[in-house]
Design a protein around this motif. Structure first.
Motif, PDB file in Angstrom:
ATOM      1  N   THR A  27       0.984  -1.187  -0.123  1.00 30.71           N
ATOM      2  CA  THR A  27       0.038   0.017   0.084  1.00 30.71           C
ATOM      3  C   THR A  27       1.038   1.374   0.021  1.00 30.71           C
ATOM      4  OG1 THR A  27       0.070   0.289   2.436  1.00 30.71           O
ATOM      5  CG2 THR A  27      -1.698  -1.160   1.278  1.00 30.71           C
ATOM      6  N   THR A  28       0.196   2.421  -0.523  1.00 37.61           N
ATOM      7  CA  THR A  28       0.957   3.757  -0.144  1.00 37.61           C
ATOM      8  C   THR A  28       1.594   3.931   0.899  1.00 37.61           C
ATOM      9  OG1 THR A  28      -0.172   4.651  -2.182  1.00 37.61           O
ATOM     10  CG2 THR A  28       0.577   6.161  -0.389  1.00 37.61           C
ATOM     11  N   GLU A  29       0.606   3.755   2.098  1.00 34.25           N
ATOM     12  CA  GLU A  29       1.176   3.746   3.589  1.00 34.25           C
ATOM     13  C   GLU A  29       2.308   3.099   3.873  1.00 34.25           C
ATOM     14  OE1 GLU A  29      -2.092   3.098   2.590  1.00 34.25           O
ATOM     15  OE2 GLU A  29      -2.671   5.229   2.995  1.00 34.25           O
ATOM     16  N   ALA A  30       2.287   1.597   3.490  1.00 32.08           N
ATOM     17  CA  ALA A  30       3.439   0.907   3.443  1.00 32.08           C
ATOM     18  C   ALA A  30       4.746   1.340   2.708  1.00 32.08           C
ATOM     19  CB  ALA A  30       3.053  -0.505   3.231  1.00 32.08           C
ATOM     20  N   GLY A  31       4.341   1.938   1.617  1.00 35.70           N
ATOM     21  CA  GLY A  31       5.402   2.599   0.816  1.00 35.70           C
ATOM     22  C   GLY A  31       6.262   3.779   1.706  1.00 35.70           C
TER      23      GLY A  31
END
Lengths: 165, 165, 165
Positions: A72-76
């Motif tokens: 996800t973007t958050e994980a990225g």
């Protein structure tokens, strides 16, 4: 000093850096070893060049996959911060923060699914960490782009250099 | 001096470089010409910037295709070494090895088939050559990543810079 | 001085630069703002690092799409020139041309359709502008490669640095 409407700290010593990274649950220990016939840090004249860093922690490869697919973007954002923390771990081990005039520029690469376009958001994971942890000395320019593939299927990688005092 | 458990030579003169490259069946003659409105070597202050180099030999375009498809990993290693030899040919022609303090950093780009992940192995073709031929002055950091496409369908390309004495 | 069989002017002052850019219908005003937690220009020691620039004009995002698909090679040449003009606008605002010793190196990225291979032609849009507008101080090395994706679907992006006097 302010950057993008945020206050930027102006001091930088190793203890502050350790404390700031701990707030991210990141640490200066165990910088990743090079994965080939090169070195992690190369000092020539007054610049320290840092080899590409990936989201590796204690030899574990993390955040492998494509953004917008399995990542996800958050994980990225966290993956990019982890790359940046590894940059700082290399500087700590091979340069010493007391010798650093400041971060120059960061190239931030990511691999992503078709149609995913949050590169700037995940790159801020690294940019925010550099500025929050290093203060004025963490201010930098950057380039970001989506590559076809990163080694070992990492979702993010960062290359940068530092000017030395 | 040792890097990645290999001995690294410490001397560097042009004759040694020519001998070392001959062992690779590579030479310092005929560096490729720029393919556009730029120069192959640009010296500014104490850094020599080298334009992207490809596996070109005597004006022949070699190792065109995608790694893991028409180009094997073994061939990719040779292609990367040929890019590095062209870097040295540019330095020989436009700088002179006697003026070189050392290699700074190399960006190594490759184009590869889906699922192929031997980027570090082929990049070692360049890294090994730099260290074997230039000794301590060939030590460098690097970044590697797979791009969507390189010009002229080259499988590998390398960009780097050198600090000058 | 001549580069690639073209005459290169040797003087550079801000008025000349403005006049030269006007011939391109490009201007030094309104350099784009950074799209994240970084700065557009970072001066460290004697180098000015410029963040990646895109074909943005007066806050409008232009030349979005893939080369060889919705963007022609001719349009890509103009897009690359616009990126280069934005580089100069950043230098004008944050450095001042009187402090510039010269352009070092430009990384030029593009996103293109399968089989499209005019990267060198579109990159010349930036290289020609740098040399035509800055004269000897615009001479540079470059790397070009096709990436999987650029942020905001831009067809072209450019990152570079300048040595300072």
């Amino acid at each position: 000093m302010r950057i993008n409407n945020k206050d930027v700290i102006l001091s930088m010593d190793t203890n502050n850096i350790i404390t700031s990274l701990a707030a991210y649950d990141l640490h200066l220990q165990h910088p990743p070893k090079p994965g080939g016939s090169y070195v992690s840090v190369n000092i020539r004249n007054n610049i320290a060049y840092i080899a590409i860093q990936f989201p590796i922690r204690n030899d574990d490869y993390l955040y492998q996959g494509r953004l917008g697919d399995t990542i996800t973007t958050e994980a990225g954002y966290v993956a990019a911060a982890m790359c940046a923390a590894n940059v700082l771990a290399q500087v700590h081990k091979y340069v010493g923060f007391d010798k650093v005039a400041g971060l120059n520029h960061a190239d931030i690469y990511y691999q992503a699914a078709d149609g995913w376009d949050d590169g700037p958001a995940i790159a801020n994971g690294a940019s925010d960490l550099f500025v929050n942890v290093l203060g004025e000395k963490g201010i930098h320019t950057r380039a970001i782009f989506g590559v076809d593939k990163l080694p070992r299927n990492f979702s993010v990688g960062i290359t940068c250099s530092f000017s030395l005092l």
